[in-house]
Design a protein around this motif. Sequence first.
Motif, PDB file in Angstrom:
ATOM      1  N   ILE A 144     -28.003 -13.087 -33.800  1.00  0.00           N
ATOM      2  CA  ILE A 144     -28.121 -12.046 -32.782  1.00  0.00           C
ATOM      3  C   ILE A 144     -29.585 -11.636 -32.738  1.00  0.00           C
ATOM      4  CG2 ILE A 144     -27.468  -9.713 -32.075  1.00  0.00           C
ATOM      5  CD1 ILE A 144     -25.017 -11.214 -32.012  1.00  0.00           C
ATOM      6  N   SER A 155     -27.573 -14.497 -27.765  1.00  0.00           N
ATOM      7  CA  SER A 155     -26.919 -13.200 -27.824  1.00  0.00           C
ATOM      8  C   SER A 155     -27.914 -12.165 -28.293  1.00  0.00           C
ATOM      9  CB  SER A 155     -25.750 -13.257 -28.806  1.00  0.00           C
ATOM     10  OG  SER A 155     -24.784 -14.158 -28.323  1.00  0.00           O
ATOM     11  N   ARG A 304     -21.431  -7.353 -33.745  1.00  0.00           N
ATOM     12  CA  ARG A 304     -21.411  -8.560 -32.917  1.00  0.00           C
ATOM     13  C   ARG A 304     -21.584  -9.813 -33.769  1.00  0.00           C
ATOM     14  NH1 ARG A 304     -19.475  -5.999 -29.995  1.00  0.00           N
ATOM     15  NH2 ARG A 304     -20.091  -5.054 -28.029  1.00  0.00           N
ATOM     16  N   GLU A 315     -21.887 -16.061 -25.553  1.00  0.00           N
ATOM     17  CA  GLU A 315     -23.029 -15.188 -25.745  1.00  0.00           C
ATOM     18  C   GLU A 315     -22.663 -13.747 -25.460  1.00  0.00           C
ATOM     19  OE1 GLU A 315     -26.079 -16.841 -23.294  1.00  0.00           O
ATOM     20  OE2 GLU A 315     -26.100 -18.671 -24.512  1.00  0.00           O
ATOM     21  N   THR A 316     -23.178 -12.870 -26.274  1.00  0.00           N
ATOM     22  CA  THR A 316     -22.919 -11.463 -26.046  1.00  0.00           C
ATOM     23  C   THR A 316     -24.240 -10.797 -25.718  1.00  0.00           C
ATOM     24  OG1 THR A 316     -23.401 -10.732 -28.286  1.00  0.00           O
ATOM     25  CG2 THR A 316     -21.179 -11.530 -27.862  1.00  0.00           C
ATOM     26  N   SER A 317     -24.149  -9.732 -24.937  1.00  0.00           N
ATOM     27  CA  SER A 317     -25.375  -8.988 -24.698  1.00  0.00           C
ATOM     28  C   SER A 317     -25.032  -7.514 -24.574  1.00  0.00           C
ATOM     29  CB  SER A 317     -26.077  -9.493 -23.436  1.00  0.00           C
ATOM     30  OG  SER A 317     -25.156  -9.582 -22.388  1.00  0.00           O
TER      31      SER A 317
END
Lengths: 338, 338
Positions: A144, A155, A304, A315-317
Amino acid sequence: MKRVTIRDVAALAGVSRSTVSRVMNGHPAISDETRQMVLAACEALHYVPDVMARALAGQGTHTIGIVVPDSSNPYFSALCTAAEACAAEYGYRVILTNTLHDPEDERDAVERMIAQRVDGMLISACSPASQEEHGALPGGIPCIYWGNNHGPHCSFVEADNTRGAYEAAQYLVCLGHRKICFLGGRQGSRTLALRLEGYRRSMTQNGLSPWEIVCQEQTGGLKDWCGAQASAMFQAGIVPDAFLAYSDTIAVRIIEAAETAGLSAPKDFSIIGFDNILFSRLPQIGLTSVSQKKFEAGRTAVTRLLEKINGGQGETSDLLKPELIVRSTCRKRKAKER
Amino acid sequence: MKRVTIRDVAALAGVSRSTVSRVMNGHPAISDETRQMVLAACEALHYVPDVMARALAGQGTHTIGIVVPDSSNPYFSALCTAAEACAAEYGYRVILTNTLHDPEDERDAVERMIAQRVDGMLISACSPASQEEHGALPGGIPCIYWGNNHGPHCSFVEADNTRGAYEAAQYLVCLGHRKICFLGGRQGSRTLALRLEGYRRSMTQNGLSPWEIVCQEQTGGLKDWCGAQASAMFQAGIVPDAFLAYSDTIAVRIIEAAETAGLSAPKDFSIIGFDNILFSRLPQIGLTSVSQKKFEAGRTAVTRLLEKINGGQGETSDLLKPELIVRSTCRKRKAKER
DNA sequence: CTGAAAGCGCTAACAT
DNA sequence: ATGTTAGCGCTTTCAG
């Protein structure tokens, strides 16, 4: 005092090593009786499973790697502490490295983390370029990015810097300031780019012209550089209506430079910082600042990351909404002063 | 992207695994030719030796464990950063844990560090008692204690707190203060005991009576507690001639409490802190403080630890001479004021 | 100078 | 429910 291993425990408890292993890992198929035996033996011997061996045998390391430019910077310090605390809650350890803003150190750090078999990484890159350089390295290991210096396709958890800068600038404009100087940041930093974007949007919207002082060198003390710039400025008798400083630490340097020149905020100029770090709230400083919710950011990032480690895909944001903490370094400019 | 191992390199270079290992470890008996081959293969494959496996096979981990109460405290933050930087120079990684002043967490942390096979530890214990409790655990692994909360028979690096407190108190006395209050610290802390000792010596020497306010609870926010004490004091209309605060952070809380009560330093009282942390030097704070040379302490601790790791015997003890940094929170008390 | 083999402490099938 | 047997990736005698 020799290292006590699983064999010692097994021997003392009169069972096989696998049984001990099963007990340690909470395997269900174990009779209560043997479990007691084993636990007792562990206790007696002060047995603590060897993390290395465990990792090597295929389990994760339960370790997350943190790579930041400088953990003595209160901003990162807060982030790291929040992350460490959050990780600890989930039984994860944290290993920390400072890159001191050197892309090469950064790359090395990431490689070493991989060699350490961290289960995941939290990285605050020096710049998008440096991030992309080592972006491929983690190959599979969850990552991350922290803050804004990351390239595309990854991410991240970041504060909405554009919005923060925009709102801060708007606030200054509302206060009647027109010559608003943005000071600080290192060329190439995406954080800087985002903040400048917000700043410019506000300037343009209000028919004002941007006035930006940004550090071009890629290494060396940014804070010192900024302090020197401010000093030079004041020495030359140039005093903006207001400063939008790249960070609180820089804002403080500016204020310091001002004092030396016999000026002070908010009397002679208004000033806003970024990050709302620890000491900005001190009454003696009372720095108006765009707050980044570092604690929340630290926790969110770890959360996360853990999701990813435990199989989370994609993918995280997270864009954290900043908040303008109004204190006492800004004041209204009276009409006649303009 | 699969993890690349020593076998892959061996295969590509057309040699045995041992040979690769030898090259990686700079073993002398290797022909230049094969060395080149192997190095090339490593390069091509981006091979980074697995630290876990290496540790398991008997090499150290090149990792040092740091256990501190709270790394977001600027004092520890500086210490940790200095240590991390110094360790990195010698090729050591750092793993960090915060105990949040909880002796149980501290014990766990030490155990986990051992399980991690750190080559050595830097520990800042909550109290001598907590240190002694886990003092036996490290069994053989080198350990340097940081700060003053350690029991007997161990190596440490600490500031000469007694002397620091004594000199600070003397300074206040010279300034003409008589009602000097020592505020802060947690009962059971050896650091506190040492500082109190210096403070008392000065008081006694000058025929003044000690006035000490110390936190008895073993957990919870010390800073908040101190702030509350100061507030209560001011609310009750009690104002000492001067404070000797347990730390800078606490001094700042006292000043904050004072401002709320309409008082300020050095107008209404003088105040000295301990640690000379980052923000004490800000002109807006200008806190007179006993400086602990954190950076030097961090480096010294790592240096000593590395000496031990590399076979150094015996107990070491470094007493760092503190320094009174005079700034602007103290003033001379005029005769008529007494 | 280089390879083969044993083992570091643990886990994970596979048996029993 | 428990023991047996392979490894995990690397270093390190011990031979050649």
